[in-house]
Scaffold this motif. Structure first.
Motif, PDB file in Angstrom:
ATOM      1  N   THR A   2       9.104 -10.673  37.657  1.00 53.59           N
ATOM      2  CA  THR A   2       9.834 -11.661  38.278  1.00 53.59           C
ATOM      3  C   THR A   2      11.204 -11.260  38.722  1.00 53.59           C
ATOM      4  O   THR A   2      11.647 -10.454  38.249  1.00 53.59           O
ATOM      5  CB  THR A   2      10.163 -12.761  36.969  1.00 53.59           C
ATOM      6  OG1 THR A   2       8.903 -13.255  36.558  1.00 53.59           O
ATOM      7  CG2 THR A   2      10.697 -13.977  37.433  1.00 53.59           C
ATOM      8  N   ALA A   3      11.874 -11.836  39.664  1.00 53.31           N
ATOM      9  CA  ALA A   3      13.294 -11.545  40.295  1.00 53.31           C
ATOM     10  C   ALA A   3      14.135 -11.886  39.150  1.00 53.31           C
ATOM     11  O   ALA A   3      14.059 -12.672  38.501  1.00 53.31           O
ATOM     12  CB  ALA A   3      13.162 -12.453  41.639  1.00 53.31           C
ATOM     13  N   ARG A  52      17.075  -7.260  35.999  1.00 54.44           N
ATOM     14  CA  ARG A  52      16.615  -7.872  34.935  1.00 54.44           C
ATOM     15  C   ARG A  52      16.323  -7.290  33.655  1.00 54.44           C
ATOM     16  O   ARG A  52      16.418  -7.612  32.702  1.00 54.44           O
ATOM     17  CB  ARG A  52      15.292  -8.488  35.601  1.00 54.44           C
ATOM     18  CG  ARG A  52      14.249  -9.122  34.797  1.00 54.44           C
ATOM     19  CD  ARG A  52      13.040  -9.349  35.202  1.00 54.44           C
ATOM     20  NE  ARG A  52      11.973 -10.009  34.570  1.00 54.44           N
ATOM     21  CZ  ARG A  52      11.889 -11.220  34.082  1.00 54.44           C
ATOM     22  NH1 ARG A  52      12.556 -12.257  34.574  1.00 54.44           N
ATOM     23  NH2 ARG A  52      10.791 -11.473  33.432  1.00 54.44           N
ATOM     24  N   ASN A  53      16.104  -5.759  33.897  1.00 60.46           N
ATOM     25  CA  ASN A  53      15.775  -4.866  32.899  1.00 60.46           C
ATOM     26  C   ASN A  53      15.606  -3.615  33.325  1.00 60.46           C
ATOM     27  O   ASN A  53      16.083  -3.278  34.685  1.00 60.46           O
ATOM     28  CB  ASN A  53      14.579  -5.470  31.927  1.00 60.46           C
ATOM     29  CG  ASN A  53      13.269  -5.490  32.851  1.00 60.46           C
ATOM     30  OD1 ASN A  53      13.090  -4.686  33.740  1.00 60.46           O
ATOM     31  ND2 ASN A  53      12.559  -6.714  32.423  1.00 60.46           N
ATOM     32  N   ILE A  54      15.139  -2.725  32.461  1.00 59.89           N
ATOM     33  CA  ILE A  54      15.108  -1.106  32.688  1.00 59.89           C
ATOM     34  C   ILE A  54      14.059  -0.914  33.863  1.00 59.89           C
ATOM     35  O   ILE A  54      14.246   0.219  34.565  1.00 59.89           O
ATOM     36  CB  ILE A  54      14.718  -0.306  31.593  1.00 59.89           C
ATOM     37  CG1 ILE A  54      15.423   1.181  31.826  1.00 59.89           C
ATOM     38  CG2 ILE A  54      13.358  -0.668  31.148  1.00 59.89           C
ATOM     39  CD1 ILE A  54      15.201   2.118  30.495  1.00 59.89           C
ATOM     40  N   LEU A  55      13.369  -1.927  34.267  1.00 57.60           N
ATOM     41  CA  LEU A  55      12.337  -1.641  35.356  1.00 57.60           C
ATOM     42  C   LEU A  55      12.976  -1.929  36.697  1.00 57.60           C
ATOM     43  O   LEU A  55      12.319  -1.415  37.805  1.00 57.60           O
ATOM     44  CB  LEU A  55      11.191  -2.526  35.051  1.00 57.60           C
ATOM     45  CG  LEU A  55      10.361  -2.351  33.841  1.00 57.60           C
ATOM     46  CD1 LEU A  55       9.624  -3.269  33.599  1.00 57.60           C
ATOM     47  CD2 LEU A  55       9.859  -1.018  33.811  1.00 57.60           C
ATOM     48  N   GLU A  92      10.970  -7.118  29.442  1.00 48.66           N
ATOM     49  CA  GLU A  92       9.567  -7.983  29.650  1.00 48.66           C
ATOM     50  C   GLU A  92       9.470  -8.637  28.475  1.00 48.66           C
ATOM     51  O   GLU A  92       9.667  -8.147  27.420  1.00 48.66           O
ATOM     52  CB  GLU A  92       8.560  -7.322  30.414  1.00 48.66           C
ATOM     53  CG  GLU A  92       9.019  -7.023  31.736  1.00 48.66           C
ATOM     54  CD  GLU A  92       9.507  -8.368  32.574  1.00 48.66           C
ATOM     55  OE1 GLU A  92       8.918  -9.438  32.539  1.00 48.66           O
ATOM     56  OE2 GLU A  92      10.506  -7.912  33.319  1.00 48.66           O
ATOM     57  N   PRO A  93       8.604  -9.876  28.356  1.00 52.02           N
ATOM     58  CA  PRO A  93       8.245 -10.475  27.148  1.00 52.02           C
ATOM     59  C   PRO A  93       7.383  -9.858  26.254  1.00 52.02           C
ATOM     60  O   PRO A  93       7.667  -9.894  24.950  1.00 52.02           O
ATOM     61  CB  PRO A  93       7.550 -11.713  27.567  1.00 52.02           C
ATOM     62  CG  PRO A  93       8.007 -12.153  29.123  1.00 52.02           C
ATOM     63  CD  PRO A  93       8.240 -10.888  29.653  1.00 52.02           C
ATOM     64  N   GLN A  97      11.659  -9.112  25.130  1.00 57.55           N
ATOM     65  CA  GLN A  97      12.769  -9.379  25.834  1.00 57.55           C
ATOM     66  C   GLN A  97      13.082 -11.011  26.025  1.00 57.55           C
ATOM     67  O   GLN A  97      11.979 -11.635  26.429  1.00 57.55           O
ATOM     68  CB  GLN A  97      12.854  -8.813  27.335  1.00 57.55           C
ATOM     69  CG  GLN A  97      14.298  -9.110  27.883  1.00 57.55           C
ATOM     70  CD  GLN A  97      14.350  -8.431  29.388  1.00 57.55           C
ATOM     71  OE1 GLN A  97      13.352  -8.134  29.956  1.00 57.55           O
ATOM     72  NE2 GLN A  97      15.450  -8.549  30.143  1.00 57.55           N
ATOM     73  N   VAL A  98      14.140 -11.601  25.695  1.00 55.59           N
ATOM     74  CA  VAL A  98      14.411 -13.075  25.838  1.00 55.59           C
ATOM     75  C   VAL A  98      15.521 -13.446  26.798  1.00 55.59           C
ATOM     76  O   VAL A  98      15.472 -14.563  27.289  1.00 55.59           O
ATOM     77  CB  VAL A  98      14.477 -13.734  24.390  1.00 55.59           C
ATOM     78  CG1 VAL A  98      13.195 -13.602  23.763  1.00 55.59           C
ATOM     79  CG2 VAL A  98      15.508 -13.345  23.617  1.00 55.59           C
ATOM     80  N   VAL A  99      16.333 -12.640  27.127  1.00 51.38           N
ATOM     81  CA  VAL A  99      17.354 -12.632  28.098  1.00 51.38           C
ATOM     82  C   VAL A  99      17.236 -11.662  29.256  1.00 51.38           C
ATOM     83  O   VAL A  99      17.260 -10.575  28.910  1.00 51.38           O
ATOM     84  CB  VAL A  99      18.803 -12.818  27.404  1.00 51.38           C
ATOM     85  CG1 VAL A  99      19.980 -12.865  28.624  1.00 51.38           C
ATOM     86  CG2 VAL A  99      19.307 -13.629  26.406  1.00 51.38           C
ATOM     87  N   TYR A 100      16.929 -12.132  30.434  1.00 51.25           N
ATOM     88  CA  TYR A 100      16.689 -11.374  31.468  1.00 51.25           C
ATOM     89  C   TYR A 100      17.802 -10.890  32.413  1.00 51.25           C
ATOM     90  O   TYR A 100      17.726 -11.151  33.508  1.00 51.25           O
ATOM     91  CB  TYR A 100      15.441 -11.985  32.175  1.00 51.25           C
ATOM     92  CG  TYR A 100      14.354 -12.368  31.286  1.00 51.25           C
ATOM     93  CD1 TYR A 100      13.408 -11.204  31.256  1.00 51.25           C
ATOM     94  CD2 TYR A 100      14.326 -13.588  30.725  1.00 51.25           C
ATOM     95  CE1 TYR A 100      12.378 -11.442  30.047  1.00 51.25           C
ATOM     96  CE2 TYR A 100      13.052 -13.872  29.724  1.00 51.25           C
ATOM     97  CZ  TYR A 100      12.141 -12.506  29.657  1.00 51.25           C
ATOM     98  OH  TYR A 100      11.285 -12.944  28.682  1.00 51.25           O
ATOM     99  N   HIS A 101      18.492 -10.214  31.683  1.00 42.62           N
ATOM    100  CA  HIS A 101      19.807  -9.516  32.136  1.00 42.62           C
ATOM    101  C   HIS A 101      19.764  -8.255  31.370  1.00 42.62           C
ATOM    102  O   HIS A 101      19.806  -8.209  29.898  1.00 42.62           O
ATOM    103  CB  HIS A 101      21.110 -10.012  32.135  1.00 42.62           C
ATOM    104  CG  HIS A 101      22.211  -9.172  32.670  1.00 42.62           C
ATOM    105  ND1 HIS A 101      22.667  -9.511  34.043  1.00 42.62           N
ATOM    106  CD2 HIS A 101      22.756  -8.248  32.644  1.00 42.62           C
ATOM    107  CE1 HIS A 101      23.660  -8.846  34.241  1.00 42.62           C
ATOM    108  NE2 HIS A 101      23.751  -7.940  33.447  1.00 42.62           N
ATOM    109  N   LEU A 102      19.546  -6.910  31.849  1.00 45.79           N
ATOM    110  CA  LEU A 102      19.315  -5.682  31.116  1.00 45.79           C
ATOM    111  C   LEU A 102      20.495  -5.732  29.916  1.00 45.79           C
ATOM    112  O   LEU A 102      21.876  -5.930  30.443  1.00 45.79           O
ATOM    113  CB  LEU A 102      19.430  -4.588  31.933  1.00 45.79           C
ATOM    114  CG  LEU A 102      19.205  -3.239  31.062  1.00 45.79           C
ATOM    115  CD1 LEU A 102      18.340  -2.313  31.618  1.00 45.79           C
ATOM    116  CD2 LEU A 102      20.447  -2.537  31.067  1.00 45.79           C
ATOM    117  N   HIS A 103      20.262  -5.280  28.788  1.00 43.44           N
ATOM    118  CA  HIS A 103      21.078  -5.281  27.634  1.00 43.44           C
ATOM    119  C   HIS A 103      20.602  -4.302  26.746  1.00 43.44           C
ATOM    120  O   HIS A 103      19.459  -4.139  26.317  1.00 43.44           O
ATOM    121  CB  HIS A 103      21.403  -6.716  27.073  1.00 43.44           C
ATOM    122  CG  HIS A 103      20.322  -7.308  26.388  1.00 43.44           C
ATOM    123  ND1 HIS A 103      19.423  -8.083  27.417  1.00 43.44           N
ATOM    124  CD2 HIS A 103      19.965  -7.844  25.389  1.00 43.44           C
ATOM    125  CE1 HIS A 103      18.532  -8.654  26.606  1.00 43.44           C
ATOM    126  NE2 HIS A 103      18.940  -8.470  25.308  1.00 43.44           N
TER     127      HIS A 103
END
Length: 142
Positions: A2-3, A52-55, A92-93, A97-103
């Motif tokens: 997902t974007a 979104r994340n490490i990907l 990713e879920p 992951q529940v908040v989709y900004h890398l943290h």
């Protein structure tokens, strides 16, 4: 995959639309306390770049996050007289992951003290403010 969604809560924190208990900031990253901490001092380190994340983050932007998490981890050990530190990143879920900004989560740990379950309790503002001050002081003396 997902974007990236620019309306996610961490993007809103970066834009100043949501408040946070900031402990560290530079031109690339922001670190702030989790409002539902699993342990006292639970800090989130996020890139200012939209990812979104490490990907989907660039290696360079991720390196800034990793360096800031390293800095926050050392300060958290000192500020909370911790016995150890947990650094986590979920993408990713299926990974949690529940908040989709890398943290990255940085959590000081103490022997024999269990972590609370994720998102189980919102911390009082006064406690978050006090913990933020402890971390800021430790970061200044590191």
């Amino acid at each position: 995959m997902t974007a990236y969604d620019p309306q996610n809560p961490f993007a809103k924190i970066l834009r100043g639309e949501f408040p946070c208990h900031k402990v560290y900031e530079d031109e690339h990253v922001l670190a702030f306390l989790d409002i539902m901490p699993r342990v006292p001092g639970h800090t989130l380190v996020i890139p200012k770049a939209p990812a979104r994340n490490i990907l989907d983050i660039t290696a360079e932007d991720f390196a800034h996050v990793a360096r800031a998490a390293h800095k926050v981890a050392a300060a958290a050990m000192k500020a909370f007289d911790a016995d150890g530190i947990v650094v986590q990143q979920f993408s990713e879920p299926a990974a949690g992951q529940v908040v989709y900004h890398l943290h990255m989560h940085v959590m000081p740990r103490h022997d024999g003290v269990a972590m609370l379950p994720p998102a189980s309790r919102k911390e009082e503002t006064a406690v978050l403010e006090a913990n933020a001050e402890k971390l800021k002081t430790a970061l200044q003396t590191s």
